[in-house]
Design a protein around this motif. Structure first.
Motif, PDB file in Angstrom:
ATOM      1  N   ASP A   1       5.187  12.603   5.687  1.00  0.00           N
ATOM      2  CA  ASP A   1       5.359  14.095   6.028  1.00  0.00           C
ATOM      3  C   ASP A   1       4.289  14.477   7.002  1.00  0.00           C
ATOM      4  O   ASP A   1       4.745  15.109   7.723  1.00  0.00           O
ATOM      5  N   ARG A   2       3.155  14.254   6.482  1.00  0.00           N
ATOM      6  CA  ARG A   2       2.018  14.837   7.234  1.00  0.00           C
ATOM      7  C   ARG A   2       2.184  14.176   8.854  1.00  0.00           C
ATOM      8  O   ARG A   2       1.849  15.113   9.730  1.00  0.00           O
ATOM      9  N   PHE A   3       2.297  12.867   8.839  1.00  0.00           N
ATOM     10  CA  PHE A   3       2.354  12.281  10.254  1.00  0.00           C
ATOM     11  C   PHE A   3       3.485  13.140  11.156  1.00  0.00           C
ATOM     12  O   PHE A   3       3.381  13.559  12.149  1.00  0.00           O
ATOM     13  N   HIS A   4       4.646  13.001  10.507  1.00  0.00           N
ATOM     14  CA  HIS A   4       5.750  13.944  11.339  1.00  0.00           C
ATOM     15  C   HIS A   4       5.473  15.191  11.642  1.00  0.00           C
ATOM     16  O   HIS A   4       5.669  15.424  12.746  1.00  0.00           O
TER      17      HIS A   4
ATOM     18  N   LEU B   1       0.835  -1.186   0.115  1.00  0.00           N
ATOM     19  CA  LEU B   1       0.062   0.004  -0.007  1.00  0.00           C
ATOM     20  C   LEU B   1       0.964   1.258  -0.062  1.00  0.00           C
ATOM     21  O   LEU B   1       1.896   1.417   0.701  1.00  0.00           O
ATOM     22  N   VAL B   2       0.406   2.295  -0.958  1.00  0.00           N
ATOM     23  CA  VAL B   2       1.288   3.522  -0.891  1.00  0.00           C
ATOM     24  C   VAL B   2       0.555   4.770  -0.908  1.00  0.00           C
ATOM     25  O   VAL B   2      -0.552   4.621  -1.644  1.00  0.00           O
ATOM     26  N   LYS B   3       0.815   5.479   0.063  1.00  0.00           N
ATOM     27  CA  LYS B   3       0.093   6.700   0.270  1.00  0.00           C
ATOM     28  C   LYS B   3       1.206   7.846   0.343  1.00  0.00           C
ATOM     29  O   LYS B   3       1.793   8.465   1.252  1.00  0.00           O
ATOM     30  N   PRO B   4       1.178   8.387  -0.870  1.00  0.00           N
ATOM     31  CA  PRO B   4       2.071   9.666  -1.268  1.00  0.00           C
ATOM     32  C   PRO B   4       1.923  10.848   0.007  1.00  0.00           C
ATOM     33  O   PRO B   4       0.936  11.186   0.263  1.00  0.00           O
TER      34      PRO B   4
END
Length: 453
Positions: free
Chosen positions: A436-439, A429-432
């Motif tokens: 970054d949003r998580f960090h 599964l790939v979520k572009p």
């Protein structure tokens, strides 16, 4: 050696209290084999017609170990070595040959030495008793053998010896050879008139001498007659045996980079030009062919290693492992009942149990054969030149075909045909941008908590 029939009496009735063990003293192992069984193997090489083991404490353990290979005679109560040998009389009824008297806690008497005792017994001067003696570095409290040439003039226990007799350095091992026709008649005349109030076997020599019969001595290396009565003596004998075995291995063409760190079993077989690195332990049942390299920190037991193989470092080969010519087992690999064909490789972090691996196959790092379901063991068969990707689980029973490829991370539960590729993975599964949003979110949360303090 004489053609007369031979019988052996092995004394093993002592309680072995200094061992402080629930296991009978003579069953404690040296080089992976019980003391008693080392001795019995040497006796068996003489092809004796009768073997009698004198038992007392923990007789059931000795009976189980011998599995019917010798008669047992019970000594109860235990009134000395002469009394112990007397207990074999019934088992030797009708026997008319030569009798060897041995001790179960003296495991390394060579067959050749036993043969020399029998030969001396049958020499032209026909001695009544032949005693095996030795000269230790420190005579301590051993019984002494007083001689003129190889004729014995007196046998005396240390506690009964005079100062002059204690100065003699030739010591009694306790081992003897006697004709059956003489043995029990002499023993019948032994008394317990001594400091210990026991019936000493050595007194048969003094009785025979008093009858003006010849008694003779045969000498041997102290190692051959070293007795073992404590765990410290057991460890010392293990160390001495290992030192001799290492020297033998190197004399026969093996290289040991740090000899004192290599431990052999009683039946380890090494070919020529074998190189053994430091800290290698061989359990029983290992055969190593020519040109093998065993790298540091390996534990090998019950395995057959073919010519030109490389094993380790940090490998464990368990019983049933067979490595074909030039196979390779690398670091942190464990095998059990695994047969690897010529040139097969398992280089890292792998478990191969109940498996057959074809010639030229390559087993990737982290691969395991899942051979046990909690109740039964199952086989994994991997074909020639197959390639198993890293971190794969092969769930037995399963077959991987010749030239097949199993993709890394696969859990294989069904057979793979020749030349097939098998991938058994969850969908990637790939979520572009998600990371970054998580960090960003977590950094803001951490900063807010810090500011609130």
């Amino acid at each position: 050696m004489s053609n007369r029939p031979i019988a052996a009496i092995i004394l093993a009735a002592g309680k072995g209290t200094r061992m402080k063990s629930d296991l009978h003293k003579v069953l404690h192992p040296i080089a992976g084999r019980a003391m008693l069984m080392h001795l019995m193997a040497s006796v068996d090489a003489l092809d004796p017609v009768r073997k009698v083991v004198i038992v007392g404490d923990k007789a059931d353990q000795i009976e189980a170990a011998l599995s019917g290979s010798a008669s047992l005679a019970l000594q109860e109560p235990q009134l000395g070595t002469g009394h112990a040998v007397q207990q074999a009389e019934a088992a030797l009824t009708g026997f008319e040959g030569d009798v060897l008297i041995l001790y179960g806690d003296v495991p390394f008497v060579p067959t050749a030495t036993m043969g020399a005792m029998i030969d001396r017994l049958n020499a032209p001067d026909a001695p009544a008793v032949v005693v095996l003696a030795f000269e230790p570095a420190d005579a301590q409290h051993y019984g002494r053998v007083i001689t003129r040439g190889d004729r014995i003039t007196k046998m005396v226990e240390y506690k009964d010896a005079s100062e002059a007799e204690r100065a003699v350095t030739l010591c009694n091992s306790g081992l003897m050879a006697v004709r059956a026709a003489d043995l029990f008649a002499l023993l019948a005349r032994v008394t317990d008139e001594n400091a210990a109030k026991e019936f000493y076997l050595v007194d048969i020599v003094n009785i025979a001498n008093a009858d003006r019969r010849t008694c003779a001595v045969v000498t041997t290396d102290p190692f051959d007659v070293a007795g073992i009565n404590s765990r410290a003596e057991l460890a010392a004998m293990e160390s001495a045996w290992q030192a001799r075995r290492r020297a033998q291995a190197m004399a026969e063409g093996a290289s040991l980079l740090a000899p004192e760190t290599v431990w052999f079993a009683w039946d380890t077989h090494l070919g020529r030009d074998v190189l053994i690195e430091p800290n290698v332990f061989f359990g029983p049942g290992v055969s190593v062919a020519d040109g093998v390299r065993i790298r540091a920190n390996c534990h090998i037991e019950g395995a057959t290693i073919g010519a030109g193989c490389e094993v380790g470092p940090f490998a464990r080969l368990r019983p049933g492992t067979v490595l074909g010519e030039k196979a390779k087992i690398g670091n942190f690999v464990e095998t059990k009942k695994a047969v690897l064909g010529q040139g097969a490789k398992a280089n890292h972090l792998t478990y191969l149990g109940d498996a057959t691996v074809g010639a030229g196959a390559n087993i990737g790092a982290g691969t395991i054969t899942c051979n046990y379901d909690g109740y039964f063991k199952y086989q994994t068969v991997i074909g020639e030149n197959a390639f198993i990707g890293s971190n794969s689980a092969l769930v037995a029973p399963v077959k991987i075909g010749r030239d097949a490829i199993v993709g890394a991370g696969s859990a294989v539960t069904r057979d793979v045909g020749d030349g097939e590729l098998r991938l058994v993975r969850g969908e990637q599964l790939v979520k572009p941008g998600w990371a970054d949003r998580f960090h960003d979110a977590m950094r803001k949360k951490k900063a807010a908590e810090k500011g609130a303090k």
